[in-house]
Every structure is written in C-alpha cells, then in structure tokens.
Design an enzyme around this catalytic site. Sequence first.
Site, PDB file in Angstrom:
ATOM      1  N   SER A 111      -9.121   4.493   3.792  1.00  0.00           N
ATOM      2  CA  SER A 111      -8.234   3.539   3.141  1.00  0.00           C
ATOM      3  C   SER A 111      -8.979   2.259   2.759  1.00  0.00           C
ATOM      4  O   SER A 111      -9.976   1.900   3.396  1.00  0.00           O
ATOM      5  CB  SER A 111      -7.078   3.205   4.085  1.00  0.00           C
ATOM      6  OG  SER A 111      -6.031   2.568   3.417  1.00  0.00           O
ATOM      7  N   PRO A 112      -8.509   1.548   1.731  1.00  0.00           N
ATOM      8  CA  PRO A 112      -9.121   0.259   1.388  1.00  0.00           C
ATOM      9  C   PRO A 112      -9.030  -0.717   2.557  1.00  0.00           C
ATOM     10  O   PRO A 112      -7.952  -0.917   3.120  1.00  0.00           O
ATOM     11  CB  PRO A 112      -8.272  -0.233   0.211  1.00  0.00           C
ATOM     12  CG  PRO A 112      -7.648   0.999  -0.357  1.00  0.00           C
ATOM     13  CD  PRO A 112      -7.408   1.896   0.819  1.00  0.00           C
ATOM     14  N   CYS A 130     -10.503  -4.634   3.552  1.00  0.00           N
ATOM     15  CA  CYS A 130     -11.281  -5.811   3.168  1.00  0.00           C
ATOM     16  C   CYS A 130     -12.445  -6.030   4.130  1.00  0.00           C
ATOM     17  O   CYS A 130     -12.279  -5.925   5.346  1.00  0.00           O
ATOM     18  CB  CYS A 130     -10.391  -7.047   3.129  1.00  0.00           C
ATOM     19  SG  CYS A 130      -9.217  -7.061   1.757  1.00  0.00           S
ATOM     20  N   TYR A 167       0.499  -9.420  -2.331  1.00  0.00           N
ATOM     21  CA  TYR A 167      -0.386  -9.977  -3.343  1.00  0.00           C
ATOM     22  C   TYR A 167       0.351 -10.096  -4.687  1.00  0.00           C
ATOM     23  O   TYR A 167       1.548  -9.847  -4.764  1.00  0.00           O
ATOM     24  CB  TYR A 167      -1.672  -9.154  -3.419  1.00  0.00           C
ATOM     25  CG  TYR A 167      -2.413  -9.153  -2.092  1.00  0.00           C
ATOM     26  CD1 TYR A 167      -2.748 -10.353  -1.476  1.00  0.00           C
ATOM     27  CD2 TYR A 167      -2.729  -7.974  -1.433  1.00  0.00           C
ATOM     28  CE1 TYR A 167      -3.392 -10.381  -0.244  1.00  0.00           C
ATOM     29  CE2 TYR A 167      -3.372  -7.983  -0.199  1.00  0.00           C
ATOM     30  CZ  TYR A 167      -3.697  -9.192   0.388  1.00  0.00           C
ATOM     31  OH  TYR A 167      -4.317  -9.212   1.608  1.00  0.00           O
ATOM     32  N   ARG A 172      -0.762   1.384  -4.823  1.00  0.00           N
ATOM     33  CA  ARG A 172      -0.395   1.101  -3.430  1.00  0.00           C
ATOM     34  C   ARG A 172       0.850   0.221  -3.456  1.00  0.00           C
ATOM     35  O   ARG A 172       0.855  -0.846  -4.079  1.00  0.00           O
ATOM     36  CB  ARG A 172      -1.532   0.398  -2.693  1.00  0.00           C
ATOM     37  CG  ARG A 172      -1.120  -0.098  -1.302  1.00  0.00           C
ATOM     38  CD  ARG A 172      -2.273  -0.707  -0.527  1.00  0.00           C
ATOM     39  NE  ARG A 172      -2.973   0.305   0.247  1.00  0.00           N
ATOM     40  CZ  ARG A 172      -3.854   0.019   1.209  1.00  0.00           C
ATOM     41  NH1 ARG A 172      -4.142  -1.222   1.505  1.00  0.00           N
ATOM     42  NH2 ARG A 172      -4.456   0.993   1.872  1.00  0.00           N
TER      43      ARG A 172
END
Length: 300
Positions: free
Chosen positions: A27-28, A30, A186, A234
């Site tokens: 998964s992404p 950061c 976001y 997402r």
Amino acid sequence: MDPLMSSTLFEPIALRGLTLKNRIAVSPMCQYISDNGNANDWHLMHYGSMSLGAGGLVMTEMTNINMTGRITHKCATLCTDDNEASWKRVVDFAKKFGAAAIGVELAHAGRKGSTVPPAQGGRPLKPEEGAWETVAPSALPFGDWHTPRALAKAELPRLVDDYVASVQRAERAGFELIEFHAGHGYLIHQFLSALSNQRTDEYGGSLDNRMRFPLEVFAAMREVWPKDKPMGARLSVTDWVEGGLDMAQSLRFAHELKKLGCDFVDVSSGGLDPRQQPPFAPGYHVGFAERIKKEVGITT
C-alpha cells in the site's frame, strides 16, 4: 497443496492490459524523506526491495502534483523534470530486477499541508520553518491547523492541469498503474465532504456539486493515461463524523468514477476531521470494500 497457497489471494488478476501475478499489494505509505520532492537512494532501496518480494503490486507513497500539495517539505512530488528523472531511476530498477508491477499514487494535500513529518510531531509549520499557504475548497482548517485559503473557481483548471502533467510524467517515468488519491482528508476528499466543502458555487452544496471537481480531475487524468494501463482511486468511504461523507455518498461517487474508466477502488476511511472515531480493528474496511465491489461492480 497447502490450502493457504490455493487461496484466491495468490491468483493473478488482470486490470486492463496489466496482469498482476497475485492480489498482494504494498500500500502507499508516506516516507517523508524526499529531497525537493525527488526520490533518492532511500526510495531506490525501499521500493526496489519491495519489488523483489512476493507481492504483485508495489505502490509509491503519496506523490504530489505540485509543491503546494505536499504534506511536508520532505514529501515526494512529480511536477518537475528532476522529480521525473528521480522516479524513473526507481521504476527502471524495479522493472529490471523485480517481479511486481509498480504504481504511483497522485495527490494534493490541500489544507493538510505545510506540516512537519509525523515523527517530529506532525504539527503545522511555523513561518520561520518555511510554512507555506495551504489551499482548500473552503477556508476551514483541519482542527487547529493553518486556516487554508479558499480556492477561487478560476484556479481549478490550473489544478486539473497539474494533475494531468503529473500523469504524463508518470507515463514517461514508466509507472504501470495510477491511483488517484481521493481520501484521507486531502484535497479531493475535502471537496467531497460537506464538513470541509461549504462553497456556494457549482462546486459546493449538493453531492453532485461536491463531486464535480473530483470527477473533472479524474476524467482529465484518465484521458491522458494510456488506455491499456489501469487507473483507480483511493476513497475514504466514511468520515466517521455526523454530517460528513458516508457510505451511500461514496457508492454514488464510485459509480461515477466507474463511468469515467476507473478500474479499481482502494477502500479506506477517515482522515478528514479530528473528531472522527473509527472502530479500529483487524479488517474493519473489508465490509465497505465488499459493498463497493458488489453494488458498483468494480475491483476493490
């Protein structure tokens, strides 16, 4: 045969012209270690090693479409020639030595930008630390963070252009899949939720209006991304706060994304409002993913 190894988890899955060797995805996540948005040796080692593992797909961290869209000074971007070249180095290594496909998650932090990395407290930057002006659909802060500047309607096409330019850079860098980040509080999520979007023009108010900009962005991205390459999204399917985004609204949004050529939905939740109260537990998103898969008819 080991019953575990006969699980669907280990079967290939096709998304347009891309076939993943199995359903395991990194998964992404950061990393907060970029240099002027550029991937560096850390990223080469991190994503390179992940691509050598058992998974079928490796996703980059949240990679931002412009500098204003970063969460921190150390976040990755894909908006300059240097960014593009640095990511191409990582992608080339992963594709040469790895067996996993590699994808990029494109995003803009909106009002959740201009902070220090979480390991340093995750608080808003001070002016002397290089704080920058954040932007959002409305001038509403995330908790006690910086109050963002409300985006003027005339600014929105430029943001669309920035998303498109990042997609084009992703193609030149060799990425095989794109994930459109519309969750975790976001910018795109900020447009979707009535808690953060209190605009009075055609981009605020009803769900149709709040979806307008996110769908315009996705359509423009899909238009320039190769037709044989998958693009998904997402979603934070619920804000876990009364009056915020909920499952019924997210189902409608997912239906609209599918009409525009969305190939999969990465199901998540929360991140928009500090008052959220998610029921943290193993697999607590699985039921949401199941509903979207069944009711929208899309891979999750």
